[in-house]
Design a protein around this motif. Structure first.
Motif, PDB file in Angstrom:
ATOM      1  N   THR A  85       0.814  -1.215   0.000  1.00 16.39           N
ATOM      2  CA  THR A  85       0.000   0.000   0.000  1.00 16.39           C
ATOM      3  C   THR A  85       0.850   1.269   0.000  1.00 16.39           C
ATOM      4  O   THR A  85       0.526   2.240  -0.693  1.00 16.39           O
ATOM      5  CB  THR A  85      -0.926   0.020   1.243  1.00 16.39           C
ATOM      6  OG1 THR A  85      -1.764  -1.129   1.216  1.00 16.39           O
ATOM      7  CG2 THR A  85      -1.780   1.270   1.285  1.00 16.39           C
ATOM      8  N   LEU A  86       1.937   1.281   0.754  1.00 18.76           N
ATOM      9  CA  LEU A  86       2.671   2.518   1.019  1.00 18.76           C
ATOM     10  C   LEU A  86       3.992   2.673   0.271  1.00 18.76           C
ATOM     11  O   LEU A  86       4.583   3.754   0.285  1.00 18.76           O
ATOM     12  CB  LEU A  86       2.932   2.642   2.525  1.00 18.76           C
ATOM     13  CG  LEU A  86       1.685   2.614   3.416  1.00 18.76           C
ATOM     14  CD1 LEU A  86       2.088   2.605   4.892  1.00 18.76           C
ATOM     15  CD2 LEU A  86       0.769   3.790   3.104  1.00 18.76           C
ATOM     16  N   ALA A 165      -1.028  12.854   3.204  1.00 18.99           N
ATOM     17  CA  ALA A 165      -1.154  11.777   2.207  1.00 18.99           C
ATOM     18  C   ALA A 165      -0.878  10.410   2.825  1.00 18.99           C
ATOM     19  O   ALA A 165      -1.539   9.420   2.482  1.00 18.99           O
ATOM     20  CB  ALA A 165      -0.203  12.024   1.041  1.00 18.99           C
ATOM     21  N   LEU A 166       0.068  10.327   3.748  1.00 14.72           N
ATOM     22  CA  LEU A 166       0.371   9.048   4.388  1.00 14.72           C
ATOM     23  C   LEU A 166      -0.770   8.638   5.315  1.00 14.72           C
ATOM     24  O   LEU A 166      -1.210   7.483   5.307  1.00 14.72           O
ATOM     25  CB  LEU A 166       1.693   9.121   5.153  1.00 14.72           C
ATOM     26  CG  LEU A 166       2.125   7.824   5.839  1.00 14.72           C
ATOM     27  CD1 LEU A 166       2.303   6.697   4.832  1.00 14.72           C
ATOM     28  CD2 LEU A 166       3.407   8.032   6.622  1.00 14.72           C
ATOM     29  N   LYS A 167      -1.255   9.566   6.103  1.00  9.01           N
ATOM     30  CA  LYS A 167      -2.389   9.292   6.989  1.00  9.01           C
ATOM     31  C   LYS A 167      -3.587   8.805   6.174  1.00  9.01           C
ATOM     32  O   LYS A 167      -4.235   7.809   6.524  1.00  9.01           O
ATOM     33  CB  LYS A 167      -2.745  10.552   7.776  1.00  9.01           C
ATOM     34  CG  LYS A 167      -3.932  10.407   8.715  1.00  9.01           C
ATOM     35  CD  LYS A 167      -4.151  11.709   9.464  1.00  9.01           C
ATOM     36  CE  LYS A 167      -5.284  11.634  10.471  1.00  9.01           C
ATOM     37  NZ  LYS A 167      -6.601  11.573   9.851  1.00  9.01           N
ATOM     38  N   GLN A 168      -3.882   9.477   5.082  1.00 10.09           N
ATOM     39  CA  GLN A 168      -5.018   9.091   4.243  1.00 10.09           C
ATOM     40  C   GLN A 168      -4.835   7.705   3.642  1.00 10.09           C
ATOM     41  O   GLN A 168      -5.777   6.909   3.588  1.00 10.09           O
ATOM     42  CB  GLN A 168      -5.233  10.132   3.142  1.00 10.09           C
ATOM     43  CG  GLN A 168      -5.738  11.465   3.664  1.00 10.09           C
ATOM     44  CD  GLN A 168      -5.650  12.578   2.631  1.00 10.09           C
ATOM     45  OE1 GLN A 168      -5.235  12.367   1.495  1.00 10.09           O
ATOM     46  NE2 GLN A 168      -6.034  13.781   3.038  1.00 10.09           N
ATOM     47  N   ALA A 169      -3.623   7.385   3.203  1.00 16.00           N
ATOM     48  CA  ALA A 169      -3.362   6.068   2.613  1.00 16.00           C
ATOM     49  C   ALA A 169      -3.541   4.961   3.649  1.00 16.00           C
ATOM     50  O   ALA A 169      -4.099   3.906   3.353  1.00 16.00           O
ATOM     51  CB  ALA A 169      -1.952   6.027   2.024  1.00 16.00           C
ATOM     52  N   VAL A 170      -3.077   5.199   4.872  1.00 15.94           N
ATOM     53  CA  VAL A 170      -3.233   4.224   5.953  1.00 15.94           C
ATOM     54  C   VAL A 170      -4.714   4.018   6.256  1.00 15.94           C
ATOM     55  O   VAL A 170      -5.187   2.888   6.396  1.00 15.94           O
ATOM     56  CB  VAL A 170      -2.460   4.675   7.213  1.00 15.94           C
ATOM     57  CG1 VAL A 170      -2.842   3.850   8.432  1.00 15.94           C
ATOM     58  CG2 VAL A 170      -0.950   4.595   6.961  1.00 15.94           C
ATOM     59  N   GLU A 171      -5.453   5.110   6.334  1.00 19.52           N
ATOM     60  CA  GLU A 171      -6.886   5.024   6.634  1.00 19.52           C
ATOM     61  C   GLU A 171      -7.661   4.335   5.510  1.00 19.52           C
ATOM     62  O   GLU A 171      -8.508   3.476   5.763  1.00 19.52           O
ATOM     63  CB  GLU A 171      -7.458   6.425   6.871  1.00 19.52           C
ATOM     64  CG  GLU A 171      -6.971   7.044   8.166  1.00 19.52           C
ATOM     65  CD  GLU A 171      -7.377   8.499   8.302  1.00 19.52           C
ATOM     66  OE1 GLU A 171      -7.812   9.125   7.304  1.00 19.52           O
ATOM     67  OE2 GLU A 171      -7.247   9.028   9.424  1.00 19.52           O
ATOM     68  N   ASN A 174      -7.212   0.743   5.531  1.00 22.52           N
ATOM     69  CA  ASN A 174      -7.606   0.157   6.817  1.00 22.52           C
ATOM     70  C   ASN A 174      -6.434  -0.576   7.478  1.00 22.52           C
ATOM     71  O   ASN A 174      -6.596  -1.662   8.035  1.00 22.52           O
ATOM     72  CB  ASN A 174      -8.818  -0.772   6.650  1.00 22.52           C
ATOM     73  CG  ASN A 174      -9.546  -0.990   7.959  1.00 22.52           C
ATOM     74  OD1 ASN A 174      -9.511  -0.148   8.850  1.00 22.52           O
ATOM     75  ND2 ASN A 174     -10.187  -2.128   8.092  1.00 22.52           N
ATOM     76  N   LEU A 175      -5.260   0.035   7.404  1.00 21.36           N
ATOM     77  CA  LEU A 175      -4.077  -0.531   8.061  1.00 21.36           C
ATOM     78  C   LEU A 175      -4.153  -0.193   9.546  1.00 21.36           C
ATOM     79  O   LEU A 175      -4.398   0.957   9.910  1.00 21.36           O
ATOM     80  CB  LEU A 175      -2.799   0.047   7.457  1.00 21.36           C
ATOM     81  CG  LEU A 175      -2.578  -0.234   5.969  1.00 21.36           C
ATOM     82  CD1 LEU A 175      -1.355   0.524   5.464  1.00 21.36           C
ATOM     83  CD2 LEU A 175      -2.439  -1.732   5.706  1.00 21.36           C
ATOM     84  N   GLY A 194      -8.235   9.381  16.609  1.00 19.94           N
ATOM     85  CA  GLY A 194      -8.447   7.967  16.927  1.00 19.94           C
ATOM     86  C   GLY A 194      -7.416   7.067  16.282  1.00 19.94           C
ATOM     87  O   GLY A 194      -6.660   7.473  15.403  1.00 19.94           O
ATOM     88  N   PRO A 195      -7.362   5.806  16.720  1.00 18.32           N
ATOM     89  CA  PRO A 195      -6.361   4.864  16.211  1.00 18.32           C
ATOM     90  C   PRO A 195      -6.678   4.395  14.801  1.00 18.32           C
ATOM     91  O   PRO A 195      -7.820   4.462  14.362  1.00 18.32           O
ATOM     92  CB  PRO A 195      -6.444   3.698  17.211  1.00 18.32           C
ATOM     93  CG  PRO A 195      -7.785   3.811  17.821  1.00 18.32           C
ATOM     94  CD  PRO A 195      -8.177   5.256  17.785  1.00 18.32           C
ATOM     95  N   HIS A 196      -5.645   3.891  14.109  1.00 16.94           N
ATOM     96  CA  HIS A 196      -5.795   3.332  12.772  1.00 16.94           C
ATOM     97  C   HIS A 196      -5.095   1.993  12.727  1.00 16.94           C
ATOM     98  O   HIS A 196      -4.154   1.747  13.382  1.00 16.94           O
ATOM     99  CB  HIS A 196      -5.170   4.281  11.734  1.00 16.94           C
ATOM    100  CG  HIS A 196      -5.812   5.615  11.757  1.00 16.94           C
ATOM    101  ND1 HIS A 196      -7.063   5.855  11.246  1.00 16.94           N
ATOM    102  CD2 HIS A 196      -5.417   6.777  12.325  1.00 16.94           C
ATOM    103  CE1 HIS A 196      -7.387   7.121  11.434  1.00 16.94           C
ATOM    104  NE2 HIS A 196      -6.405   7.700  12.092  1.00 16.94           N
TER     105      HIS A 196
END
Length: 196
Positions: A85-86, A165-171, A174-175, A194-196
């Motif tokens: 994903t990243l 962009a990294l936060k959005q990709a993780v969210e 659903n990592l 909140g946690p991811h």
């Protein structure tokens, strides 16, 4: 917007390293060991085999679930799914070093980009207390354009900062395993969303 990344230790276990393998790969010198030295240096030349990592409950102080993504001293553990994903997002900001863990294979992302080298640290708004602990850290976001993940010498390279962009990709993928906070001086890692 910029964020710092922290582990969600209420739910997820903490990462650990195989001490014997660490010493065999990096030597006993604390200045060269990947597990305890967080200075931004390349390891790919000496990282000849996957490093063994484990996730444990560390005496009941953490959760027990194995994360997709975890932070360790300004670096990131990435499961294979997290790496897939990243990778394209992070590939210009550091190196990916192979690891093996309870659920198979993964990577440690070793970020090598520093805000300080591009004039990105906003020193006027950075504050340390009398014990040299960071109370506030700030950046010139315009100077960090094009850098997704970075660290800073101001906090001794211990935290990993990132673009939204990294936060959005993780969210979006659903990592699970980390939290993001826009309170960059927040070393407790308490999330803003909140946690991811």
């Amino acid at each position: 917007m910029l964020y710092s990344i922290h582990n969600d230790l209420n739910t997820y276990a903490a990462i650990g390293f195989n001490w014997k393998q660490i010493v065999s790969m990096f030597g006993e010198n604390m200045d060269t060991r990947f597990d305890v030295n967080h200075a931004p240096r390349k390891y790919s030349a000496i990282w000849k085999e996957p490093l063994q990592v484990t996730f444990s409950n560390t005496g009941g102080l953490t959760g027990t679930a194995i994360p997709d993504i975890a932070e360790h001293q300004g670096r990131l553990f990435l499961s294979t799914r997290a790496y897939d994903t990243l990778h394209n997002l992070l590939k210009n900001d550091g190196e990916f070093l192979p690891v093996e863990y309870e659920n198979g294979t993964g990577y440690m992302f070793n970020p090598l980009r520093l805000a300080d080298t591009v004039g990105g640290l906003n020193e006027e708004h950075c504050v340390k207390n009398e014990w040299d602990d960071v109370e506030h850290i700030a950046f010139h976001e315009d100077k960090l354009d094009g850098i997704v993940a970075f660290r800073s010498e101001f906090d001794f390279f211990i935290n990993l900062f990132c673009q939204s962009a990294l936060k959005q990709a993780v969210e979006q993928a659903n990592l699970k395993g980390v939290t993001f906070t826009s309170n960059l001086g927040n070393t407790s890692g308490l999330p803003t969303n909140g946690p991811h």
